[in-house]
Design an enzyme around this catalytic site. Structure first.
Site, mmCIF file in Angstrom:
data_model
loop_
_atom_site.group_PDB
_atom_site.id
_atom_site.type_symbol
_atom_site.label_atom_id
_atom_site.label_comp_id
_atom_site.label_asym_id
_atom_site.label_seq_id
_atom_site.Cartn_x
_atom_site.Cartn_y
_atom_site.Cartn_z
ATOM 1 N N HIS A 273 39.524 65.507 48.599
ATOM 2 C CA HIS A 273 40.380 64.138 48.235
ATOM 3 C C HIS A 273 39.773 63.785 46.836
ATOM 4 C CE1 HIS A 273 41.760 60.171 49.572
ATOM 5 N NE2 HIS A 273 40.875 59.983 48.770
ATOM 6 N N HIS B 36 46.758 69.526 56.560
ATOM 7 C CA HIS B 36 46.354 68.014 56.620
ATOM 8 C C HIS B 36 46.875 67.180 57.459
ATOM 9 C CE1 HIS B 36 45.032 65.089 53.169
ATOM 10 N NE2 HIS B 36 44.823 64.469 54.361
ATOM 11 N N ASP C 191 49.793 64.773 55.599
ATOM 12 C CA ASP C 191 48.636 63.853 55.481
ATOM 13 C C ASP C 191 48.842 62.681 56.550
ATOM 14 O OD1 ASP C 191 46.229 62.232 55.127
ATOM 15 O OD2 ASP C 191 46.970 61.329 53.557
ATOM 16 N N ASN D 8 47.061 56.181 50.554
ATOM 17 C CA ASN D 8 45.899 56.685 49.828
ATOM 18 C C ASN D 8 45.968 58.105 49.523
ATOM 19 O OD1 ASN D 8 43.947 56.539 48.021
ATOM 20 N ND2 ASN D 8 42.397 56.548 49.411
ATOM 21 N N HIS E 133 46.991 66.049 48.577
ATOM 22 C CA HIS E 133 47.803 65.241 48.193
ATOM 23 C C HIS E 133 47.821 64.523 46.706
ATOM 24 C CE1 HIS E 133 44.361 62.616 49.197
ATOM 25 N NE2 HIS E 133 44.522 62.668 50.372
ATOM 26 N N ARG F 96 42.625 61.720 65.060
ATOM 27 C CA ARG F 96 41.846 60.540 65.197
ATOM 28 C C ARG F 96 40.970 60.622 66.521
ATOM 29 N NH1 ARG F 96 42.864 58.327 60.578
ATOM 30 N NH2 ARG F 96 44.664 57.458 60.320
ATOM 31 N N ASN G 109 37.451 63.295 59.778
ATOM 32 C CA ASN G 109 37.249 61.849 59.638
ATOM 33 C C ASN G 109 37.460 61.177 61.256
ATOM 34 O OD1 ASN G 109 39.938 62.032 59.157
ATOM 35 N ND2 ASN G 109 40.126 59.999 58.085
#
Length: 422
Positions: free
Chosen positions: A175, A57, A301, A274, A228, A61, A91
């Site tokens: 998530h 995980h 993460d 988060n 997470h 970017r 993402n």
């Protein structure tokens, strides 16, 4: 050929005094004494030689957010942290939610110094209720599916995705976050949120969706992996689900194991992530979950951001912290130096176990397999300063002498080639 001499080798779940011969990028021979004639010799000097760590995980970017991180800088940071295999979340911009965009992402990943396994999104853009072309993305090389950063609020969408991913014998990494309960919060609901006057995130934003998904996973038979986790109730729900035979695994981050919301004493967004840092009771339950095996693995993460995106306080800064460079030494100090677990156990949950769960050919030192490994000095006492990071992101609270630790990564190798040296 390369010969690693005088290694404290983590091999077959134990630490052994061995030499290691590498030929054509693979482990060729492991023995108590190997002749060095005609080989490049690397003296491990009785330091730990371990399989390359595995992190399922991370966020690198690229494309679309290269001011935060690039594949080159992210993979360099991973090698610095002792990681040789990572799973990168989808993402990015654009989200690789069709075959053309996914293949472009895979091509970009070839810049990496380490091995990247690419997630595909569960739904289009990661935020819609329309499923991505799951079968086509699997065929294109997606090793698993995730909408990380976004919970799937529509139960039918999640259930349909689970059934299709189960048919492929692939993995769904969730998530868990009910947006209706998240309610634009920025910090855990509790005394710290009240003291700082910040909008709060309730625990049930995580646990209510997790409870729903566990029942959907039972019905669909999918391998359901929870990203997470952060609450005591999540640990208990997963423990119950495992006892009931549901095919569920989960991960926890180093920051949720080390910090609680009581550690937030000012409006410092380096503590904003988060899911948020929870209570001390939650933190203790997460540690207990790692020790009893309810929590299967540690995942960072790793979420780098530009300084300007993290210096605006909790209300206006981005969620997330970096983690891939600090993970092993922090976990070594927390678990091994405290006597809570053995070094063998820690290496298992940071390399072997995640690889086994996700069906990755990594996380073990075996003859004939790729020579992906790291050399670690367990006696080297140090701490991180911001100029030590190879990631573009320095958004972490784990800097300075307060976080003095041990277990410094000295070298990292992928396919027998050095990709990091201290």
């Amino acid at each position: 050929m390369k010969l690693i001499k005088n290694a404290k080798l983590y091999y077959d779940k134990q630490i052994l005094d061995r030499d290691v011969l590498i030929e054509n990028g693979k482990f060729k021979k492991i023995d108590t004494e190997i002749d060095a004639d005609g080989t490049e010799v690397i003296d491990a000097n009785h330091k730990l030689v371990a399989p390359g760590l595995v992190d399922v995980h991370v966020h690198f970017r690229e494309p679309g957010q290269v001011h935060k991180e690039t594949i080159k800088t992210g993979s360099s940071a991973a090698a610095h942290g002792g990681f040789t295999t990572v799973g990168t979340m989808p993402n990015v911009v654009p989200v690789p939610d069709d075959v053309e965009k996914f293949k472009h992402q895979m091509k970009l990943n070839q810049q990496s110094k380490i091995k990247i396994l690419q997630y595909a999104p569960i739904t289009l853009e990661e935020t819609s209720d329309e499923l991505s072309p799951i079968e086509d993305l699997h065929q294109a090389g997606a090793f698993a599916f995730s909408n990380d950063g976004h919970g799937i609020n529509n139960a039918k969408t999640m259930f349909d995705a689970m059934r299709r991913i189960a048919q492929l014998d692939s993995h769904l990494a969730a998530h868990v976050e009910d947006q209706n309960l998240f309610n634009k919060g920025v910090i855990n609901a509790g005394d710290t949120a009240t003291k700082l006057g910040l909008p709060a995130i309730e625990r049930v934003a995580e646990t209510s969706q997790l409870a729903r998904d566990l029942l959907l996973a039972k019905e669909s038979g999918v391998h359901y992996h929870v990203c997470h986790i952060s609450t005591a109730d999540s640990v208990n729900l997963i423990r119950i689900a495992k006892d009931a035979g549901i095919n569920v695994t989960c991960e926890v981050t180093p920051h949720h194991l080390l910090l609680s919301d009581a550690d937030i004493v000012s409006d410092d967004a380096n503590f904003k992530m988060n899911p948020p840092l929870r209570s001390e009771k939650d933190r203790e339950s997460l540690v207990a979950g790692v020790l009893d095996g309810t929590i299967d693995m540690i995942a960072t993460d790793h979420a780098p951001h530009a300084i300007s995106e993290k210096n605006q306080g909790f209300l206006n800064s981005a969620f997330g912290i970096t983690g891939i460079e600090t993970s092993f030494p922090l976990m070594y100090k927390l678990f091994v130096m405290s006597g809570m677990m053995s070094i063998e156990h820690l290496l298992d949950i940071m390399s072997t176990r995640p690889a086994e769960i996700f069906g990755i050919d990594a996380g073990k030192i075996h003859l004939g397999k790729s020579a992906d490994f790291t050399i670690i000095d367990l006696d080297d006492e140090y701490y991180f300063e911001k100029n030590d990071f190879l990631s573009k992101g320095v958004n972490t609270p784990f800097v300075g002498s307060k976080w003095t630790c041990f277990g410094k990564i000295k070298k990292t190798f992928v396919n027998g080639e050095e990709v990091y040296s201290d």
